[in-house]
Enzyme design. Structure first.
Site, PDB file in Angstrom:
ATOM      1  N   CYS A 153       0.883  -1.170   0.000  1.00  0.00           N
ATOM      2  CA  CYS A 153       0.000   0.000   0.000  1.00  0.00           C
ATOM      3  C   CYS A 153       0.921   1.220   0.000  1.00  0.00           C
ATOM      4  O   CYS A 153       2.032   1.155  -0.508  1.00  0.00           O
ATOM      5  CB  CYS A 153      -0.944  -0.033   1.203  1.00  0.00           C
ATOM      6  SG  CYS A 153      -0.097  -0.024   2.804  1.00  0.00           S
ATOM      7  N   GLY A 154       0.487   2.305   0.586  1.00  0.00           N
ATOM      8  CA  GLY A 154       1.312   3.505   0.607  1.00  0.00           C
ATOM      9  C   GLY A 154       2.550   3.375   1.477  1.00  0.00           C
ATOM     10  O   GLY A 154       3.630   3.822   1.103  1.00  0.00           O
TER      11      GLY A 154
END
Length: 129
Positions: free
Chosen positions: A82-83
């Site tokens: 993800c981020g």
């Protein structure tokens, strides 16, 4: 991004049960041509701005619903990112609960990958050259 205490507690709980690998380790494994499935669990708009080469997109909101159709082999190595590594840890925890045995959350996520200058695919690119 400033995360709330409740969210961070949830992430820490999930991280206590999931396997993590730093984005540098994942890059080395990809360079060594290990058979890894890279799964981006970010939101649609994040995916559309760019993603890891060869990654498939299963946003955090749908991965649990759709993963078994796309990847029925519960022993396949699945690397989630993800981020930064929080949402991927939550998703990895759920996939383990569903019976997947080799799920890895990529610590550092998209942010670490791009800051290190590793290759990315941008909108409209297919990865084939």
């Amino acid at each position: 991004m400033k995360h709330t205490p409740g969210f961070l507690k949830l992430v820490e709980d999930a991280k206590s049960r999931v396997k993590e690998a730093d984005f540098r380790e994942i890059k080395k494994r990809l360079d060594a041509r290990e058979k890894l499935t890279i799964i981006d669990v970010r939101e649609d708009n994040e995916w559309a701005r760019g993603h890891l080469p060869g990654a498939v997109h299963f946003g955090k909101g749908i991965i649990e619903r759709d993963i078994e159709h796309a990847f029925p082999d519960k022993e396949a190595t699945l690397v989630l990112y993800c981020g930064g590594g929080f949402r991927s840890a939550l998703a990895a925890d759920n996939l383990q609960k569903m019976g997947y045995t080799d799920v890895i959350s990529m610590d550092g996520g998209w942010r670490g990958w791009t800051e290190a200058g590793h290759p990315v695919e941008l909108p409209g690119e297919t990865g084939a050259e």
